[in-house]
Motif scaffolding. Structure first.
Motif, short mmCIF file in Angstrom:
data_model
loop_
_atom_site.label_atom_id
_atom_site.label_comp_id
_atom_site.label_asym_id
_atom_site.label_seq_id
_atom_site.Cartn_x
_atom_site.Cartn_y
_atom_site.Cartn_z
N VAL A 183 5.89 -0.71 -3.52
CA VAL A 183 6.18 0.56 -2.85
C VAL A 183 5.51 0.56 -1.48
O VAL A 183 4.32 0.30 -1.38
N MET A 184 6.27 0.85 -0.43
CA MET A 184 5.70 0.86 0.91
C MET A 184 4.80 2.07 1.11
O MET A 184 3.76 1.98 1.77
N GLY A 185 5.16 3.19 0.55
CA GLY A 185 4.34 4.39 0.70
C GLY A 185 5.09 5.61 0.20
O GLY A 185 6.27 5.54 -0.14
N PHE A 186 4.39 6.75 0.15
CA PHE A 186 5.05 7.95 -0.34
C PHE A 186 4.24 9.19 0.03
O PHE A 186 3.07 9.10 0.42
N PHE A 187 4.88 10.34 -0.12
CA PHE A 187 4.20 11.62 0.02
C PHE A 187 3.64 11.97 -1.37
O PHE A 187 4.42 12.11 -2.31
N PRO A 188 2.32 12.05 -1.52
CA PRO A 188 1.73 12.28 -2.84
C PRO A 188 2.34 13.49 -3.53
O PRO A 188 2.61 14.52 -2.92
N LEU A 189 2.55 13.33 -4.83
CA LEU A 189 3.21 14.35 -5.64
C LEU A 189 2.39 15.63 -5.68
O LEU A 189 1.20 15.62 -5.97
N ARG A 237 1.99 16.77 6.20
CA ARG A 237 2.01 16.35 4.80
C ARG A 237 1.04 15.20 4.60
O ARG A 237 0.78 14.41 5.51
N MET A 238 0.55 15.07 3.38
CA MET A 238 -0.23 13.89 3.04
C MET A 238 0.71 12.70 2.92
O MET A 238 1.82 12.82 2.36
N LEU A 239 0.29 11.55 3.41
CA LEU A 239 1.10 10.32 3.37
C LEU A 239 0.22 9.19 2.87
O LEU A 239 -0.85 8.92 3.44
N TRP A 240 0.64 8.54 1.79
CA TRP A 240 -0.14 7.45 1.22
C TRP A 240 0.49 6.11 1.59
O TRP A 240 1.67 5.86 1.30
N ASP A 241 -0.28 5.26 2.25
CA ASP A 241 0.13 3.91 2.62
C ASP A 241 -0.29 2.99 1.48
O ASP A 241 -1.46 2.64 1.36
N SER A 242 0.67 2.59 0.62
CA SER A 242 0.33 1.83 -0.58
C SER A 242 -0.26 0.45 -0.28
O SER A 242 -1.32 0.11 -0.82
N PRO A 243 0.38 -0.39 0.54
CA PRO A 243 -0.20 -1.71 0.79
C PRO A 243 -1.57 -1.63 1.48
O PRO A 243 -2.47 -2.40 1.18
N GLY A 244 -1.74 -0.69 2.40
CA GLY A 244 -2.99 -0.56 3.13
C GLY A 244 -4.04 0.24 2.40
O GLY A 244 -5.21 0.25 2.82
N ARG A 245 -3.66 0.93 1.29
CA ARG A 245 -4.58 1.77 0.53
C ARG A 245 -5.27 2.79 1.44
O ARG A 245 -6.48 2.98 1.41
N ARG A 246 -4.45 3.48 2.24
CA ARG A 246 -5.00 4.49 3.14
C ARG A 246 -4.23 5.80 3.00
O ARG A 246 -3.01 5.80 2.80
N LEU A 247 -4.96 6.89 3.14
CA LEU A 247 -4.36 8.22 3.05
C LEU A 247 -4.37 8.85 4.44
O LEU A 247 -5.39 8.81 5.14
#
Length: 348
Positions: free
Chosen positions: A237-243, A253-263
């Motif tokens: 998963v490239m990233g998502f808006f946390p549920l 909005r909050m945005l989670w960068d999955s590969p980078g592990r950054r919020l």
């Protein structure tokens, strides 16, 4: 505390922990796969568990709903998939991952009404994003986004994607038409609407112009990678808006960068992102690494492979945490293996 592999809930109150046991003992891991909550109820979506579970927060009463697991979890093309879900007024909408059907569960009465979206989502719905009377449907199969109003029956489909946008299966990098999108966020300010779609297998974020029906690339001012450099932080998963199940307003909005592990806190309109620091003490995290230990009732003694204990660490005898203990391993596996000495065939 909500269960995934466990068969009970935990209540932590005044530093004391108590269990709320559930009916039906399931011996497989993966008892539940997701959840939904509001200020009145918690719903646990079953994986191997036979029922959808409703937990009433005030009274701690537990109710069991039949039939939703078979509706929400399917095995099209041999893959086990779970359909999306979202609140819709006093109802909980549950999508089929294989076709265009939706179950509307009354959260108070637990009565279920099944409806079918008139067009689109024929390959199933992976995610649902409620927006007033409308539901935004992100496909399990296909490359279009659907906006459906179940009250009026109105449906709009959007599929004018940029030529550069592709849905790619990891780790083979093979192009497919499956699960291109993960989540969707909408920001409205006066007469301006901004719709941003985060990718699942897609190779980038998109912005949708509802009037023209066209998508364009949405590129924030921070680098977002498709893959992580560290092979032990794998994600497709490239990233998502946390549920979140709470209504959101404004353009951030909050945005989670999955590969980078950054919020990040992302401005959907300006595309500017502010990183929200997640601070971990490296030495503390390392000190909590168990090494060789019991991980669960299904893994009574093992080593969890990861960044602290890689395959190279194992081969080099450089283990973080507990070192291998042959006696502890034999004691653990003798409980499930009648002959740990390997002489069973000789006895026969």
């Amino acid at each position: 505390v909500l269960p995934a592999h466990a068969r009970h809930l935990l209540v932590i109150e005044n530093r004391k922990v108590r269990k709320i046991e559930l009916e039906e003992s399931i011996t497989n891991p993966g008892v539940f796969w997701n959840y939904f909550y509001n200020d009145k109820y918690i719903f646990l979506f079953p994986h191997h568990y036979p029922y959808l579970v409703r937990f009433e927060i005030a009274t701690e009463k537990v109710c069991y709903v039949e039939g939703t697991r078979e509706f929400q979890l399917r095995n099209p093309d041999g893959a086990r998939l779970g359909g999306g879900f979202a609140p819709y007024g006093k109802k909980l909408v549950i999508a089929s991952p294989a076709d265009s059907q939706f179950a509307f569960l009354d959260m108070d009465t637990l009565k279920v009404q099944v409806m079918e979206c008139p067009t689109g989502c024929g390959g199933g719905t992976a995610s649902i994003v409620p927006d007033g009377d409308e539901l935004w449907l992100l496909p399990m199969k296909g490359m279009s986004v659907t906006c459906w109003n179940p009250k009026t029956g109105a449906v709009a489909e959007y599929d004018k994607l940029p030529k550069s946008f592709r849905s790619v299966k990891w780790p083979y990098d093979t192009e497919c038409g499956e699960r291109p999108f993960f989540s969707l966020a909408i920001a409205r300010e006066e007469d301006r609407e901004t719709i941003v779609i985060a990718p699942y297998r897609g190779n980038g974020y998109l912005s949708l112009d509802r009037e023209s029906g066209e998508f364009s690339e949405w590129k924030p001012d921070v680098p977002l990678a498709l893959r992580a450099e560290n092979g032990y932080f794998l994600t497709d998963v490239m990233g998502f808006f946390p549920l979140t199940f709470l209504p959101q307003s404004g353009k951030k909005r909050m945005l989670w960068d999955s590969p980078g592990r950054r919020l990040y806190e992302a401005d959907l309109t300006t595309k500017k992102c502010r990183e929200i620091a997640i601070t971990l003490d490296f030495d503390e995290v390392k000190a909590r690494e168990p090494g060789f230990a019991p991980y669960s009732e299904w893994m009574p003694y093992c080593l969890g492979e990861g960044a602290f204990n890689s395959l190279k660490n194992l081969l080099d005898h450089a283990i973080t945490g507990n070192a291998f203990d042959r006696k502890r391993q034999l004691e653990a596996f003798s409980k499930i293996n009648a002959d740990t000495a390997g002489t069973r065939s000789e006895e026969r």
